[in-house]
Design a protein around this motif. Sequence first.
Motif, PDB file in Angstrom:
ATOM      1  N   THR A 131      -4.192 -11.681   3.624  1.00 37.42           N
ATOM      2  CA  THR A 131      -4.393 -10.546   2.713  1.00 37.42           C
ATOM      3  C   THR A 131      -3.048 -10.198   2.103  1.00 37.42           C
ATOM      4  OG1 THR A 131      -4.196  -9.085   4.654  1.00 37.42           O
ATOM      5  CG2 THR A 131      -6.408  -9.631   3.911  1.00 37.42           C
ATOM      6  N   VAL A 132      -3.000 -10.131   0.779  1.00 40.98           N
ATOM      7  CA  VAL A 132      -1.729  -9.996   0.063  1.00 40.98           C
ATOM      8  C   VAL A 132      -1.754  -8.720  -0.786  1.00 40.98           C
ATOM      9  CG1 VAL A 132      -0.096 -11.120  -1.501  1.00 40.98           C
ATOM     10  CG2 VAL A 132      -1.632 -12.521  -0.083  1.00 40.98           C
ATOM     11  N   SER A 133      -0.804  -7.826  -0.538  1.00 39.13           N
ATOM     12  CA  SER A 133      -0.676  -6.602  -1.341  1.00 39.13           C
ATOM     13  C   SER A 133      -1.995  -5.830  -1.390  1.00 39.13           C
ATOM     14  CB  SER A 133      -0.216  -6.932  -2.769  1.00 39.13           C
ATOM     15  OG  SER A 133       0.919  -7.752  -2.764  1.00 39.13           O
ATOM     16  N   ALA A 134      -2.619  -5.687  -0.246  1.00 41.41           N
ATOM     17  CA  ALA A 134      -3.977  -5.140  -0.174  1.00 41.41           C
ATOM     18  C   ALA A 134      -3.988  -3.616  -0.194  1.00 41.41           C
ATOM     19  CB  ALA A 134      -4.666  -5.630   1.093  1.00 41.41           C
ATOM     20  N   PRO A 135      -4.804  -3.011  -1.041  1.00 44.21           N
ATOM     21  CA  PRO A 135      -4.953  -1.545  -1.060  1.00 44.21           C
ATOM     22  C   PRO A 135      -5.928  -1.076   0.023  1.00 44.21           C
ATOM     23  CG  PRO A 135      -6.265  -2.493  -2.802  1.00 44.21           C
ATOM     24  CD  PRO A 135      -5.583  -3.651  -2.125  1.00 44.21           C
ATOM     25  N   VAL A 136      -5.530  -1.245   1.282  1.00 46.51           N
ATOM     26  CA  VAL A 136      -6.432  -0.988   2.408  1.00 46.51           C
ATOM     27  C   VAL A 136      -6.947   0.455   2.392  1.00 46.51           C
ATOM     28  CG1 VAL A 136      -6.653  -1.054   4.925  1.00 46.51           C
ATOM     29  CG2 VAL A 136      -5.172  -2.704   3.760  1.00 46.51           C
ATOM     30  N   LEU A 137      -6.086   1.381   1.995  1.00 48.36           N
ATOM     31  CA  LEU A 137      -6.481   2.797   1.921  1.00 48.36           C
ATOM     32  C   LEU A 137      -6.604   3.275   0.479  1.00 48.36           C
ATOM     33  CD1 LEU A 137      -4.248   4.241   4.805  1.00 48.36           C
ATOM     34  CD2 LEU A 137      -6.650   3.544   4.899  1.00 48.36           C
ATOM     35  N   GLY A 138      -6.607   2.334  -0.454  1.00 43.60           N
ATOM     36  CA  GLY A 138      -6.789   2.692  -1.852  1.00 43.60           C
ATOM     37  C   GLY A 138      -5.486   2.898  -2.596  1.00 43.60           C
ATOM     38  N   THR A 139      -5.586   2.957  -3.917  1.00 42.12           N
ATOM     39  CA  THR A 139      -4.417   3.185  -4.760  1.00 42.12           C
ATOM     40  C   THR A 139      -4.804   4.000  -5.992  1.00 42.12           C
ATOM     41  OG1 THR A 139      -2.704   2.138  -6.131  1.00 42.12           O
ATOM     42  CG2 THR A 139      -4.756   0.908  -5.839  1.00 42.12           C
ATOM     43  N   ILE A 140      -3.940   4.928  -6.366  1.00 39.80           N
ATOM     44  CA  ILE A 140      -4.213   5.789  -7.519  1.00 39.80           C
ATOM     45  C   ILE A 140      -3.985   5.087  -8.850  1.00 39.80           C
ATOM     46  CG2 ILE A 140      -3.745   7.957  -6.301  1.00 39.80           C
ATOM     47  CD1 ILE A 140      -0.932   7.890  -7.583  1.00 39.80           C
ATOM     48  N   ILE A 141      -3.468   3.849  -8.813  1.00 39.78           N
ATOM     49  CA  ILE A 141      -3.229   3.137 -10.070  1.00 39.78           C
ATOM     50  C   ILE A 141      -4.538   2.885 -10.816  1.00 39.78           C
ATOM     51  CG2 ILE A 141      -3.435   0.763  -9.193  1.00 39.78           C
ATOM     52  CD1 ILE A 141      -0.669   1.932 -11.582  1.00 39.78           C
ATOM     53  N   VAL A 142      -5.679   2.890 -10.092  1.00 40.32           N
ATOM     54  CA  VAL A 142      -6.974   2.665 -10.755  1.00 40.32           C
ATOM     55  C   VAL A 142      -7.674   3.979 -11.108  1.00 40.32           C
ATOM     56  CG1 VAL A 142      -7.372   0.394  -9.759  1.00 40.32           C
ATOM     57  CG2 VAL A 142      -8.099   2.423  -8.490  1.00 40.32           C
ATOM     58  N   ASP A 219       5.816   2.264 -10.881  1.00 38.71           N
ATOM     59  CA  ASP A 219       5.968   2.584  -9.461  1.00 38.71           C
ATOM     60  C   ASP A 219       6.750   3.884  -9.284  1.00 38.71           C
ATOM     61  OD1 ASP A 219       5.517   1.079  -6.726  1.00 38.71           O
ATOM     62  OD2 ASP A 219       7.507   1.963  -6.588  1.00 38.71           O
ATOM     63  N   LYS A 220       7.817   4.030 -10.073  1.00 45.84           N
ATOM     64  CA  LYS A 220       8.635   5.249  -9.983  1.00 45.84           C
ATOM     65  C   LYS A 220       7.921   6.440 -10.632  1.00 45.84           C
ATOM     66  CE  LYS A 220      11.833   2.855  -8.041  1.00 45.84           C
ATOM     67  NZ  LYS A 220      11.949   2.912  -6.569  1.00 45.84           N
ATOM     68  N   LYS A 221       7.304   6.199 -11.780  1.00 49.66           N
ATOM     69  CA  LYS A 221       6.654   7.280 -12.523  1.00 49.66           C
ATOM     70  C   LYS A 221       5.489   7.881 -11.741  1.00 49.66           C
ATOM     71  CE  LYS A 221       5.876   9.583 -16.437  1.00 49.66           C
ATOM     72  NZ  LYS A 221       6.856  10.560 -16.985  1.00 49.66           N
ATOM     73  N   LEU A 222       4.701   7.006 -11.057  1.00 49.17           N
ATOM     74  CA  LEU A 222       3.522   7.468 -10.326  1.00 49.17           C
ATOM     75  C   LEU A 222       3.818   7.780  -8.856  1.00 49.17           C
ATOM     76  CD1 LEU A 222       0.846   4.970 -11.741  1.00 49.17           C
ATOM     77  CD2 LEU A 222       1.366   7.282 -12.541  1.00 49.17           C
ATOM     78  N   GLY A 223       5.042   7.515  -8.435  1.00 54.16           N
ATOM     79  CA  GLY A 223       5.419   7.810  -7.054  1.00 54.16           C
ATOM     80  C   GLY A 223       4.704   6.935  -6.040  1.00 54.16           C
ATOM     81  N   LEU A 224       4.509   5.658  -6.383  1.00 57.00           N
ATOM     82  CA  LEU A 224       3.764   4.771  -5.494  1.00 57.00           C
ATOM     83  C   LEU A 224       4.580   4.323  -4.275  1.00 57.00           C
ATOM     84  CD1 LEU A 224       1.977   2.460  -8.104  1.00 57.00           C
ATOM     85  CD2 LEU A 224       1.050   4.468  -6.941  1.00 57.00           C
ATOM     86  N   CYS A 225       5.880   4.118  -4.491  1.00 54.05           N
ATOM     87  CA  CYS A 225       6.750   3.592  -3.409  1.00 54.05           C
ATOM     88  C   CYS A 225       6.190   2.281  -2.876  1.00 54.05           C
ATOM     89  CB  CYS A 225       6.895   4.602  -2.274  1.00 54.05           C
ATOM     90  SG  CYS A 225       7.611   6.169  -2.786  1.00 54.05           S
ATOM     91  N   GLY A 226       5.869   1.392  -3.804  1.00 51.66           N
ATOM     92  CA  GLY A 226       5.277   0.117  -3.417  1.00 51.66           C
ATOM     93  C   GLY A 226       5.713  -1.013  -4.323  1.00 51.66           C
ATOM     94  N   ASP A 227       4.718  -1.777  -4.820  1.00 52.23           N
ATOM     95  CA  ASP A 227       5.021  -2.970  -5.615  1.00 52.23           C
ATOM     96  C   ASP A 227       4.672  -2.803  -7.091  1.00 52.23           C
ATOM     97  OD1 ASP A 227       2.259  -3.044  -5.609  1.00 52.23           O
ATOM     98  OD2 ASP A 227       2.087  -4.848  -4.388  1.00 52.23           O
ATOM     99  N   GLY A 228       4.469  -1.545  -7.507  1.00 46.70           N
ATOM    100  CA  GLY A 228       4.108  -1.274  -8.895  1.00 46.70           C
ATOM    101  C   GLY A 228       2.631  -1.004  -9.090  1.00 46.70           C
ATOM    102  N   MET A 229       1.822  -1.359  -8.101  1.00 49.99           N
ATOM    103  CA  MET A 229       0.386  -1.114  -8.193  1.00 49.99           C
ATOM    104  C   MET A 229      -0.203  -0.543  -6.903  1.00 49.99           C
ATOM    105  SD  MET A 229      -0.987  -4.336 -10.503  1.00 49.99           S
ATOM    106  CE  MET A 229      -2.649  -3.703 -10.575  1.00 49.99           C
ATOM    107  N   VAL A 230       0.319  -0.965  -5.782  1.00 56.07           N
ATOM    108  CA  VAL A 230      -0.210  -0.513  -4.492  1.00 56.07           C
ATOM    109  C   VAL A 230       0.922   0.053  -3.643  1.00 56.07           C
ATOM    110  CG1 VAL A 230      -1.467  -1.186  -2.401  1.00 56.07           C
ATOM    111  CG2 VAL A 230      -2.000  -2.299  -4.581  1.00 56.07           C
ATOM    112  N   PRO A 231       0.786   1.283  -3.147  1.00 54.13           N
ATOM    113  CA  PRO A 231       1.820   1.841  -2.267  1.00 54.13           C
ATOM    114  C   PRO A 231       2.027   0.959  -1.036  1.00 54.13           C
ATOM    115  CG  PRO A 231       0.281   3.559  -2.954  1.00 54.13           C
ATOM    116  CD  PRO A 231      -0.314   2.245  -3.392  1.00 54.13           C
ATOM    117  N   PHE A 232       3.265   0.809  -0.636  1.00 52.29           N
ATOM    118  CA  PHE A 232       3.575  -0.013   0.536  1.00 52.29           C
ATOM    119  C   PHE A 232       2.887   0.540   1.780  1.00 52.29           C
ATOM    120  CE2 PHE A 232       6.437  -1.332   4.048  1.00 52.29           C
ATOM    121  CZ  PHE A 232       6.421  -2.704   3.840  1.00 52.29           C
TER     122      PHE A 232
END
Length: 264
Positions: A131-142, A219-232
């Motif tokens: 599983t690669v860069s998986a949004p296991v708990l979801g992501t607000i990018i969508v 990633d910075k604008k949305l405060g994801l602290c991840g890879d640009g789409m999914v928070p780490f």
Amino acid sequence: MFVKPEDYVENIVFKTEQVVIQQTQQGTTNKRCYIIGNGNSMILNEENIVIEHDPVMSYYIPKISKKYSAYVFYYTFNADLISAGKDIAKFLETISKDYNQYFLVGHSKCSITLYTTAFIYKNPHLITLTTVSAPVLGTIIVDKNFVHETLKKKRLINLYDSIFSNHQVDKDILPGANALRELQQMTLNSNIIHINVKSKFTTIFSCRKPLDLLLYWLDKKLGLCGDGMVPFSVQEFKNASSVKVFHCSHLCSLNKAIRYLETL
């Protein structure tokens, strides 16, 4: 190669209302096959002609050893993550005697789909799930409303809308979505090797492609602290066999993961 309407797609080996599976490589041995999902969606007609597809979509051709076979799956526009996983398990049954090892590789939301496949497949000792860069708990990018409100400028909103689709499989990775709740109820058989690959930016120097810069900014604008789409922080599965961390963008993590798997 970019996908275009009215393209004929070769080597379609399995097709349902949920998924389209294409064989991209026939290996010279039966030692291993890959089944890979990169998250794109398209609709084919009965003659395997493209009717509709995601914006700015390319065919995915994984770079793997010629010894191994490779299959790539795409979602249909009507798909949901869990049902797609069940359909891929049916496909896996049809090739269950063809190979010694089955490497399931899911990028982003495809991780939830292939986790479902691994969960219900009847021969778990043959499976290696990555599983690669998986949004296991979801992501607000969508979450389009949230992103639109955050970006504010119409030019940025139009750019976002031109890149991100809004299918059910995207809604399935909103925080709290039913698919993610179902995922939490699944526990893999202990015979399955599960490699949990996580990705994140460390600095701007993690960017390798022009689009990486856009993801770094998002990633910075949305405060994801991840890879640009999914928070780490949401990329970890419980009880994975091993965890790997790649310092890269969401766009680069799948190919890096495949390069790693090729060393195994």
